[in-house]
Design an enzyme around this catalytic site. Structure first.
Site, PDB file in Angstrom:
ATOM      1  N   ASP A 356      -3.247   2.827   8.792  1.00  0.00           N
ATOM      2  CA  ASP A 356      -2.265   3.812   9.650  1.00  0.00           C
ATOM      3  C   ASP A 356      -2.600   3.615  11.005  1.00  0.00           C
ATOM      4  OD1 ASP A 356      -2.392   4.587   6.834  1.00  0.00           O
ATOM      5  OD2 ASP A 356      -1.458   6.217   7.306  1.00  0.00           O
ATOM      6  N   GLU A 498       1.604  -0.567  -2.575  1.00  0.00           N
ATOM      7  CA  GLU A 498       0.871   0.087  -3.426  1.00  0.00           C
ATOM      8  C   GLU A 498       1.004   0.134  -4.864  1.00  0.00           C
ATOM      9  OE1 GLU A 498      -2.066   2.161  -0.120  1.00  0.00           O
ATOM     10  OE2 GLU A 498      -0.611   3.107  -1.128  1.00  0.00           O
ATOM     11  N   LYS A 611       6.840   0.170  -2.836  1.00  0.00           N
ATOM     12  CA  LYS A 611       6.613   1.354  -2.577  1.00  0.00           C
ATOM     13  C   LYS A 611       7.154   1.326  -0.984  1.00  0.00           C
ATOM     14  CE  LYS A 611       2.925   4.771  -1.264  1.00  0.00           C
ATOM     15  NZ  LYS A 611       1.538   5.093  -1.408  1.00  0.00           N
ATOM     16  N   GLN A 612       6.673   0.198  -0.186  1.00  0.00           N
ATOM     17  CA  GLN A 612       7.004   0.114   1.227  1.00  0.00           C
ATOM     18  C   GLN A 612       7.017  -1.294   1.739  1.00  0.00           C
ATOM     19  OE1 GLN A 612       3.034   1.835   1.532  1.00  0.00           O
ATOM     20  NE2 GLN A 612       2.595   0.480   3.314  1.00  0.00           N
TER      21      GLN A 612
END
Length: 780
Positions: A356, A498, A611-612
């Site tokens: 991040d 993930e 998920k992303q």
């Protein structure tokens, strides 16, 4: 319920937001989003009076400890200094009893001040006006200040006020401190000394109380109490109707890891220093200390001066909210410390740092405050010790960065077990610490990004080259030869998505590993020509002459997934063969993770559900390596299959939507990113704010709407303001020069006081200027 309109204080419009009603079953939201801090410490904004369900957190950055050999290290929850017990006419005050009117709790972002005010009427009909104020000083990193004012409105009251230092707290049950020492000096100064159980970090907390009645100093005789892990002072007052009692509480927080305190590792010295600092604070007084804090924040806002003329005032508030939290969670004072995934606002992710920081938060500092960006990267340099140990433990060479990191030398600290499997009822295993390995190349990318934007050669000479070379060595040893296909592959990994575990050839991982190898080769050749002495020193410790040919061999033969006949790049070897599920009901979810009420992670692993952003993150980071048509085709394919269950996702999709001229979707995704913490969902932030999404909000504005990118070492600008925006203005640092950008629908203006010529690429064309540039956009 949050209100974003500063009705009572118009000067705080777009600078504040307010909780308009208190709900004891939904305390976590405001505790997190209204949290205070200064990078050294973070204070969760629990109310002064206690409620079931409240989470009282005080974290000091870098003080990690392991409760038990079977648990991972985490930031310990230090003693609580904010709780105050108020007894009115012999009954405990609580918002759950009586009647409350004119309630408001506000976080003032401009001054970094938390305020709360209301009128409370007890069962006997007596009304009391309450006012609370709180700040964590940006001028004195060790200081916390609280102020309470009480005024009986109808008739007099008897008040008993008890306040102190309460170490009867834990991290969700894990107690990280020995009992410690407690002492009260001169019936006035409280001091708690505790040491963490495993890491042996000393904490010293010192506190005092002062009182005034109608502005006249009062010195009541306290009742002193000391018990297990707790000490407090109790004071009694008889207040007449209309009289105002004012209490100031000042707290000094120190630890043996304080770099700014002489001889902080000597406990006796630290005790004395803490008490002396408290007495100095007392001399200055709350109001003067708060004024200095205000001035420190005024300088911050002057440096990060954003202006947005928008039909929606929330937009500028959201950006300021993001910048505020990036300030209060970033350890600008000490390069040995990183940024937690929840900042310093809650126990979520245990204070650990992830990718991040490098991919979502670091760009803000690269372009807004390069000195802080460098400090964050030096933290990763110090982490080479743990990264090399992790590589060795896993049978590899070089530096294999941990997925989660705490103290830089600790190595991997990811927990092994996580949430429940709805099918088996067992805890699911967290594989990220074992096989989510793209973070190693993410850090190499961040080093390169910082260097290209800042031109900081000293950083590269002292830290950067070593990091890039040793991460390339890891990838060289990590790649696996596939004899049948005559290529190197990366098998058994987790990519950014993930929801896909144990996959082979995750495209993001493979491409970024290839980038890392090429980067090392380029810098190796550059140093041979430009600085052979430095290369020789690095070769002595990293064996570069032997490893560089290996980098070249692996880079030439690594498998980089290519688009199929539709132009789609497979996220991994099997993603495109998996079952497709209609995600419409889950995309409208009010809470992240509702998919797992119906499916287990193993089942989701066999579906085309992300998920992303995964492939799309690759297109953002290495955007000039892929044609626009390819990126668009993949965007159209993967976006409907992406749940955005990670707070990291909306910003990436928003930026790409801007690139594809989908202005409405880009703005919608920006707003959704902004509402992850600041929006209406009651429990979105219970475990803490979403640090990466805050950096993502800034990226939506600067990288998306302003179109600012670093490509091949050049600054590119391609502004595309949302329809709701008339003007966007902000500072941006490039190669040591501060540029002030002002973007309107019809015109771009850039000003700089730097005397050197500024070169950039504007709408694909190279331009240069000194002092000022004006560019008409109306015909673009």
């Amino acid at each position: 319920m949050l209100s974003y309109n500063a009705i009572l204080r118009p000067e705080l419009e777009q600078w504040s937001f307010t909780e308009t009603a208190f709900h004891s079953l939904a305390q976590g939201k405001c505790e997190s989003v209204m949290s205070l801090g200064n990078g050294y410490m973070g204070l969760r904004s629990a109310t002064e009076e206690a409620y079931i369900g409240a989470t009282r957190n005080l974290f000091v950055n870098g003080t990690f400890n392991r409760f038990d050999d079977l648990e991972v290290t985490e930031l310990p929850n230090a003693a609580d200094v904010t709780q105050v017990e108020l007894m009115i006419d012999g009954k405990r005050f609580s918002l759950d009893t009586g009647t409350v009117t004119e309630y408001e709790r506000t976080l003032n972002l401009r001054d970094a001040e938390l305020t709360r005010a209301f009128i409370w009427k007890n069962a006997e009909g007596k009304r009391v006006k309450f006012e609370f104020k709180r700040f964590v000083s940006m001028q004195d990193l060790h200081l916390i200040g609280l102020k309470i004012r009480l005024t009986p409105l109808d008739e007099g009251i008897h008040l008993r006020l008890a306040s102190g230092i309460n170490a009867q707290v834990s991290n969700s049950g894990s107690q990280h401190f020995h009992e410690g020492e407690k002492r009260i000096f001169d019936k006035k100064y409280l001091q708690l000394v505790q040491t963490t159980t495993e890491s042996k970090v000393d904490f010293v907390l010192s506190a005092l109380h002062r009182f005034w009645i109608d502005g006249v100093s009062s010195d009541p005789e306290p009742l002193m109490e000391i018990e297990r892990r707790k000490m407090e002072m109790a004071y009694s007052f008889d207040l007449k109707v209309g009289q105002t009692l004012e209490m100031h509480k000042l707290i000094q927080v120190h630890t043996s890891r304080d770099a700014d305190v002489p001889d902080s590792v000597n406990l006796d010295s630290l005790r004395k220093h803490s008490l002396q600092a408290l007495q100095q604070s007392e001399t200055s007084g709350y109001d003067q200390l708060f004024l200095l804090h205000q001035q420190a924040w005024a300088a911050i806002w002057d440096r990060y001066a954003f202006e947005i003329d928008s039909k929606n005032g929330f937009d500028l508030l959201a950006l300021r909210f993001a910048i505020y939290h990036m300030m209060v969670m970033t350890p600008m004072h000490d390069r040995r410390m990183g940024i937690g995934a929840k900042g310093l606002s809650g126990e979520g992710y245990k204070g650990h740092s992830f990718w991040d920081t490098e991919i979502f938060i670091l760009p803000f500092f690269i372009y807004s405050d390069p000195k802080i960006a460098r400090t964050l990267l030096e933290y990763r340099f110090l982490g080479l010790e743990g990264a090399r140990r992790k590589a060795k433990e896993n049978g590899y060479e070089g530096a294999m960065y941990p997925w989660e990191v705490a103290w830089p030398s600790d190595g991997e600290v990811t927990p092994v077990w996580g949430a429940v499997d709805v099918v088996t009822g067992k805890q699911t295993k967290i594989w990220s610490g074992f096989i989510e390995q793209h973070i190693t190349s993410d850090i190499a990318y961040a080093v390169w990004h910082y260097y290209q934007a800042s031109g900081d050669q000293q950083f590269m000479d002292e830290y950067g080259y070593e990091m890039i070379f040793d991460t390339a060595t890891f990838w060289s040893s990590r790649l696996e030869w596939n004899e049948e296909n005559s290529r190197y592959e990366i098998n058994e990994v987790i990519g950014p998505d993930e929801y896909k575990e144990h996959v082979n050839n995750n495209a993001f991982t493979n491409y970024m590993a290839h980038f890392n190898l090429q980067l090392a080769l380029g810098y190796y050749d550059e140093l041979k020509e430009r600085n052979p002495e430095l290369l020789s020193r690095l070769d002595a410790s990293l064996n570069l002459q032997a490893r560089a040919p290996q980098w070249q061999e692996k880079a030439d033969a690594i498998y980089l997934p290519q688009p199929d006949e539709r132009g789609i790049i497979a996220q991994d070897d099997t993603y495109l063969d998996k079952q497709i599920l209609d995600l419409t009901p889950y995309k409208a979810q009010a809470k992240v993770g509702t998919l797992f009420q119906d499916y287990s992670l193993d089942q989701v692993n066999e579906m085309q559900i992300s998920k992303q952003a995964d492939i799309l993150m690759l297109f953002y980071l290495l955007e000039n390596r892929f044609p626009r048509e390819l990126k668009r085709a993949n965007y159209d394919y993967y976006e409907p299959k992406t749940l955005h269950d990670s707070s990291l996702s909306f910003s990436t999709h928003s930026i790409l939507a801007s690139d594809f001229d989908d202005e409405q979707l880009a703005y919608e995704l920006f707003r959704r990113a902004a509402e992850i913490d600041l929006g209406p969902h009651e429990h979105s932030s219970d475990a803490g704010i979403h640090a990466a999404s805050l950096g993502g909000i800034w990226q939506c504005v600067v990288m998306g709407f302003a179109g600012a990118r670093m490509l091949d070492g050049q600054l590119h600008l391609h502004p595309k303001l949302p329809e709701a925006w008339e003007r966007l203005s902000f500072p941006l640092y490039w190669k040591g020069a501060k540029l002030q950008l002002s973007i309107r629908k019809e015109r771009l203006e850039i000003q700089t006081e730097d005397k050197n010529e500024v070169r950039l690429v504007l709408f694909g064309k190279k331009v240069s200027f000194t002092g000022q540039l004006q560019f008409e956009l109306i015909h673009i």
